[in-house]
Design a protein around this motif. Structure first.
Motif, PDB file in Angstrom:
ATOM      1  N   SER A 213       1.145  -1.302   0.171  1.00 16.59           N
ATOM      2  CA  SER A 213      -0.347   0.521  -0.489  1.00 16.59           C
ATOM      3  C   SER A 213       0.927   1.117  -0.056  1.00 16.59           C
ATOM      4  O   SER A 213       0.917   2.129  -0.512  1.00 16.59           O
ATOM      5  N   GLU A 214       2.134   1.299   1.086  1.00 14.05           N
ATOM      6  CA  GLU A 214       2.804   2.449   0.810  1.00 14.05           C
ATOM      7  C   GLU A 214       3.521   2.229  -0.726  1.00 14.05           C
ATOM      8  O   GLU A 214       3.703   3.730  -0.962  1.00 14.05           O
ATOM      9  N   MET A 215       3.402   1.475  -1.232  1.00 15.31           N
ATOM     10  CA  MET A 215       4.072   1.536  -2.798  1.00 15.31           C
ATOM     11  C   MET A 215       2.932   2.309  -3.453  1.00 15.31           C
ATOM     12  O   MET A 215       3.289   3.816  -4.614  1.00 15.31           O
ATOM     13  N   VAL A 216       2.094   2.217  -3.556  1.00 13.44           N
ATOM     14  CA  VAL A 216       0.946   2.698  -4.831  1.00 13.44           C
ATOM     15  C   VAL A 216       0.680   4.149  -3.937  1.00 13.44           C
ATOM     16  O   VAL A 216       0.774   4.820  -4.859  1.00 13.44           O
ATOM     17  N   ARG A 217       0.963   4.474  -2.159  1.00 16.20           N
ATOM     18  CA  ARG A 217       0.459   6.049  -2.265  1.00 16.20           C
ATOM     19  C   ARG A 217       1.550   6.644  -3.393  1.00 16.20           C
ATOM     20  O   ARG A 217       1.677   8.017  -3.390  1.00 16.20           O
ATOM     21  N   LYS A 218       2.945   6.431  -2.626  1.00 15.76           N
ATOM     22  CA  LYS A 218       4.692   6.969  -3.581  1.00 15.76           C
ATOM     23  C   LYS A 218       4.065   6.694  -4.981  1.00 15.76           C
ATOM     24  O   LYS A 218       4.007   7.951  -5.664  1.00 15.76           O
ATOM     25  N   ILE A 219       3.398   6.092  -5.769  1.00 19.95           N
ATOM     26  CA  ILE A 219       2.856   6.237  -6.956  1.00 19.95           C
ATOM     27  C   ILE A 219       2.418   7.190  -7.212  1.00 19.95           C
ATOM     28  O   ILE A 219       2.639   7.609  -8.207  1.00 19.95           O
ATOM     29  N   LEU A 220       0.811   7.006  -6.616  1.00 19.48           N
ATOM     30  CA  LEU A 220      -0.275   8.225  -6.938  1.00 19.48           C
ATOM     31  C   LEU A 220       0.606   9.486  -6.929  1.00 19.48           C
ATOM     32  O   LEU A 220       0.120  10.378  -7.650  1.00 19.48           O
ATOM     33  N   ARG A 221       1.712   9.789  -5.670  1.00 18.49           N
ATOM     34  CA  ARG A 221       1.983  11.158  -5.447  1.00 18.49           C
ATOM     35  C   ARG A 221       3.334  11.527  -6.718  1.00 18.49           C
ATOM     36  O   ARG A 221       2.773  12.573  -7.049  1.00 18.49           O
ATOM     37  N   SER A 222       3.446  10.632  -6.767  1.00 24.73           N
ATOM     38  CA  SER A 222       4.428  11.221  -8.333  1.00 24.73           C
ATOM     39  C   SER A 222       4.110  10.971  -9.335  1.00 24.73           C
ATOM     40  O   SER A 222       4.833  11.763 -10.050  1.00 24.73           O
ATOM     41  N   TYR A 223       3.007  10.904  -9.631  1.00 25.53           N
ATOM     42  CA  TYR A 223       1.947  10.357 -11.006  1.00 25.53           C
ATOM     43  C   TYR A 223       1.390  11.914 -10.552  1.00 25.53           C
ATOM     44  O   TYR A 223       1.023  12.525 -11.658  1.00 25.53           O
ATOM     45  N   ALA A 224       0.909  11.819  -9.277  1.00 28.74           N
ATOM     46  CA  ALA A 224       0.237  13.575  -9.572  1.00 28.74           C
ATOM     47  C   ALA A 224       1.432  14.581  -9.746  1.00 28.74           C
ATOM     48  O   ALA A 224       1.121  15.859 -10.313  1.00 28.74           O
ATOM     49  N   ARG A 225       2.104  14.015  -9.398  1.00 34.51           N
ATOM     50  CA  ARG A 225       3.332  15.696  -9.687  1.00 34.51           C
ATOM     51  C   ARG A 225       4.164  15.953 -10.939  1.00 34.51           C
ATOM     52  O   ARG A 225       4.277  17.034 -11.840  1.00 34.51           O
TER      53      ARG A 225
END
Length: 424
Positions: A213-225
């Motif tokens: 789940s932490e990987m998903v959160r980091k991917i979403l954050r990076s994608y948002a940037r």
């Protein structure tokens, strides 16, 4: 119980039911698929209901026709819980030989292809449903019609009194139907709760090995940037790798991105390839977007005031809001939305191309005279490069803005339209 808000997709569902025996409605979780389907269905079974789920699954194994019998159109909600129903519906459509028999709504977790034997070609129509546009949620006056612009109506005019703060709020709230009637505090939490569900449950349910789940959160954050750009996955990998002790491979990253696409969290935009007067290499990479701008905001941990204080980030996420609305409006006109960029750096944020060949060019800006003039120059430059003998002239050029006192067509033929004035 809140009154149903009419959706643009209502008419599209009506059309698909007239055309095919079954219609599959797909889209993000919480976007209102079941509620919309219920408006046109005359009977239904809800496979997600824990009190009846097991009974339905057992009946499907014994005699599928028992479940399929009912007044039509018959809604089968969360059909993927019993994926064998896909082939049962296909066979029943063949047997009846009539259109408008079934509506299936797809979940955030797709079924395995191993459970389905027939593609559904010739029996199913597919309908993509998104979160609500500003027009559908009651946050656009709708005084400027995209359809009428395509038809050449130059007499449309509207005033606009939305301040930037209101647009910031609408960007953060998103188009989730459940958020529309809530107070401001509660409505802003809907996208946060949605993003938490993606992180903690939904991605892991698509593939068991994608359970970090932490990987998903980091991917979403990076994608948002990097949304609104053609940034390759390797850049996302470089962004998140230093924060992951165990490391992550490019193949694993692609698997997570594929899962996010399958559950309609991200929806990248394909490139547009027009006929040009001179040979110019066109960049063909997809442009990265979320299905709703609020996902980006929630992933970054931002709110309306944060966007106001960081106009660069606000501009990128506002572009995502406009793309969402343009996709909804374009689909109503039997069209699609694309992105243009060539090797010279000339770029167009959105190209709305209809099936009949008509197309319009759109630049998206928060507002401001300098930004609007720069966008107008970009549109004019791109229009001059298109081979009109092969493509025809653009139906319109438009600068779509967050703010501005008026929506109108300028003397040079370019439309200036605040998003809070637009509809399909």
């Amino acid at each position: 119980m809140h009154k149903y808000r009419k959706r643009i997709v209502d008419k599209l569902l009506e059309y698909r039911l007239e055309e095919m025996g079954a219609v599959l409605i797909e889209g993000p979780k919480w976007c209102g698929k079941t509620t919309t389907a219920e408006q046109q269905s005359h009977s239904k079974i809800l496979l997600a209901d824990p009190q009846t789920r097991q009974q339905y699954v057992e009946l499907l194994q014994i005699n599928p026709s028992i479940i399929l019998n009912g007044e039509t159109p018959r809604l089968i909600d969360e059909w993927q819980i019993a994926p064998q129903i896909w082939d049962a519906v296909r066979a029943e459509v063949d047997r009846r030989g009539e259109t408008g028999q079934f509506i299936l709504t797809g979940s955030a977790v797709p079924p395995s292809s191993e459970d389905i034997y027939h593609s559904g070609t010739g029996r199913y129509a597919w309908l993509t449903m998104r979160t609500m546009s500003l027009w559908e949620s009651g946050d656009s006056s709708g005084e400027i019609s995209l359809k009428r612009i395509f038809e050449g109506d130059s007499n449309q005019f509207s005033t606009n009194d939305y301040p930037l703060e209101r647009i910031a709020y609408l960007t953060c709230r998103g188009g989730w139907p459940a958020a529309i009637p809530l107070n401001e505090r509660a409505s802003l939490r809907v996208s946060v709760n949605y993003t938490d569900a993606i992180v903690k449950r939904d991605v892991g349910r698509t593939e068991k090995q994608l359970n970090d789940s932490e990987m998903v959160r980091k991917i979403l954050r990076s994608y948002a940037r990097i949304q609104g750009t053609q940034t390759p996955a390797t850049v996302i990998l470089d962004d998140i790798s230093p924060t992951i002790a165990s490391g992550i491979s490019i193949n694993t990253l692609h698997a997570y991105l594929k899962a996010l696409k399958e559950i309609f969290v991200i929806e990248d935009m394909p490139s547009w390839n027009p006929n040009l007067k001179s040979k110019t290499a066109i960049r063909t990479a997809d442009t990265r977007y979320f299905t709703d701008p609020s996902i980006a905001v929630a992933s970054l941990g931002l709110g309306p005031n944060d966007l106001i204080n960081d106009l660069k980030t606000f501009g990128l996420i506002f572009e995502s809001l406009c793309v969402r609305d343009l996709r909804i409006y374009a689909e109503a006109l039997d069209g699609n939305v694309y992105h243009y960029r060539d090797k010279t750096g000339l770029e167009c944020d959105a190209v709305i191309h209809l099936r009949n060949g008509s197309y319009g060019l759109v630049e998206i800006k928060l507002g401001g005279d300098n930004a609007i003039e720069h966008a107008a120059e970009t549109l004019t430059k791109l229009a001059s490069k298109i081979d009109e003998q092969k493509m025809g002239k653009p139906a319109f050029l438009m600068v779509l803005t967050a703010v501005g006192p008026y929506a109108f067509k300028r003397k040079d033929g370019i439309w200036i339209v605040p998003i809070g004035c637009l509809k399909d």
